[in-house]
Design a protein around this motif. Structure first.
Motif, PDB file in Angstrom:
ATOM      1  N   UNK A  72       0.844  -1.199   0.000  1.00 11.43           N
ATOM      2  CA  UNK A  72       0.000   0.000   0.000  1.00 11.43           C
ATOM      3  C   UNK A  72       0.877   1.247   0.000  1.00 11.43           C
ATOM      4  N   UNK A  73       1.867   1.288   0.883  1.00  9.86           N
ATOM      5  CA  UNK A  73       2.773   2.441   0.924  1.00  9.86           C
ATOM      6  C   UNK A  73       3.477   2.631  -0.412  1.00  9.86           C
ATOM      7  N   UNK A  74       3.946   1.531  -0.970  1.00 15.29           N
ATOM      8  CA  UNK A  74       4.663   1.614  -2.243  1.00 15.29           C
ATOM      9  C   UNK A  74       3.766   2.118  -3.366  1.00 15.29           C
ATOM     10  N   UNK A  75       2.546   1.618  -3.414  1.00 14.92           N
ATOM     11  CA  UNK A  75       1.617   2.060  -4.456  1.00 14.92           C
ATOM     12  C   UNK A  75       1.307   3.551  -4.325  1.00 14.92           C
ATOM     13  N   UNK A  76       1.065   3.997  -3.104  1.00  8.79           N
ATOM     14  CA  UNK A  76       0.793   5.424  -2.897  1.00  8.79           C
ATOM     15  C   UNK A  76       1.998   6.244  -3.352  1.00  8.79           C
ATOM     16  N   UNK A  77       3.168   5.782  -2.974  1.00 14.33           N
ATOM     17  CA  UNK A  77       4.403   6.479  -3.347  1.00 14.33           C
ATOM     18  C   UNK A  77       4.539   6.580  -4.861  1.00 14.33           C
ATOM     19  N   UNK A  78       4.304   5.477  -5.537  1.00 16.63           N
ATOM     20  CA  UNK A  78       4.449   5.453  -6.996  1.00 16.63           C
ATOM     21  C   UNK A  78       3.380   6.299  -7.685  1.00 16.63           C
ATOM     22  N   UNK A  79       2.148   6.188  -7.215  1.00 13.96           N
ATOM     23  CA  UNK A  79       1.049   6.896  -7.874  1.00 13.96           C
ATOM     24  C   UNK A  79       1.067   8.401  -7.627  1.00 13.96           C
ATOM     25  N   UNK A  80       1.737   8.818  -6.555  1.00 13.06           N
ATOM     26  CA  UNK A  80       1.800  10.245  -6.248  1.00 13.06           C
ATOM     27  C   UNK A  80       3.183  10.826  -6.525  1.00 13.06           C
ATOM     28  N   UNK A  81       4.089   9.981  -6.973  1.00 10.47           N
ATOM     29  CA  UNK A  81       5.466  10.412  -7.241  1.00 10.47           C
ATOM     30  C   UNK A  81       6.081  11.093  -6.015  1.00 10.47           C
ATOM     31  N   UNK A  82       5.911  10.426  -4.876  1.00 14.57           N
ATOM     32  CA  UNK A  82       6.401  10.927  -3.597  1.00 14.57           C
ATOM     33  C   UNK A  82       7.278   9.852  -2.972  1.00 14.57           C
ATOM     34  N   UNK A  83       8.343  10.261  -2.322  1.00  9.40           N
ATOM     35  CA  UNK A  83       9.227   9.290  -1.687  1.00  9.40           C
ATOM     36  C   UNK A  83       8.462   8.435  -0.682  1.00  9.40           C
TER      37      UNK A  83
END
Length: 116
Positions: A72-83
């Motif tokens: 979940x954290x990784x997906x959010x990071x990837x989809x928002x282009x945030x570390x």
């Protein structure tokens, strides 16, 4: 009797001194490399701890397993282009009653929906 001067060396200079100077220079470079590596490792350890805490928050609040929490954290990071570590920090702050930005909140809900 003196030997002829080598290129880059003063006539009569002791080659052992030149070798020692070079060795000191190499050691200084190595020390600097180790300082940089040490700083990078310290940042990585701190970041890892934050991510682990955020996974714990998701495990407890969303009732998912730790592997899914990381996904979940990784997906959010990837989809928002945030570390990843920045997302993790926001999730932890959210657990302490800080509002999540709308884009992060929407991605969190979408990622959790995919896990159920």
């Amino acid at each position: 009797m003196t030997s002829p001067a080598l290129p880059g060396r003063e006539p009569g200079a002791d080659p052992r001194v030149d070798d020692l100077v070079q060795e000191v220079k190499q050691l200084r470079e190595k020390v600097e490399q180790l300082r940089v590596e040490n700083a990078q490792l310290r940042r990585a350890v701190a970041s890892h701890a934050v991510v682990d805490q955020a996974i714990g928050v998701l495990v407890m609040t969303a009732k998912i397993n730790p592997e899914d929490g990381f996904m979940v954290l990784r997906e959010i990071s990837q989809h928002t282009n945030t570390k990843l570590s920045a997302i993790a920090e926001q999730i932890i702050e959210h657990a302490q009653d800080t509002a999540l930005p709308e884009t992060i909140l929407a991605e969190l809900h979408a990622a959790l929906t995919r896990r159920r």
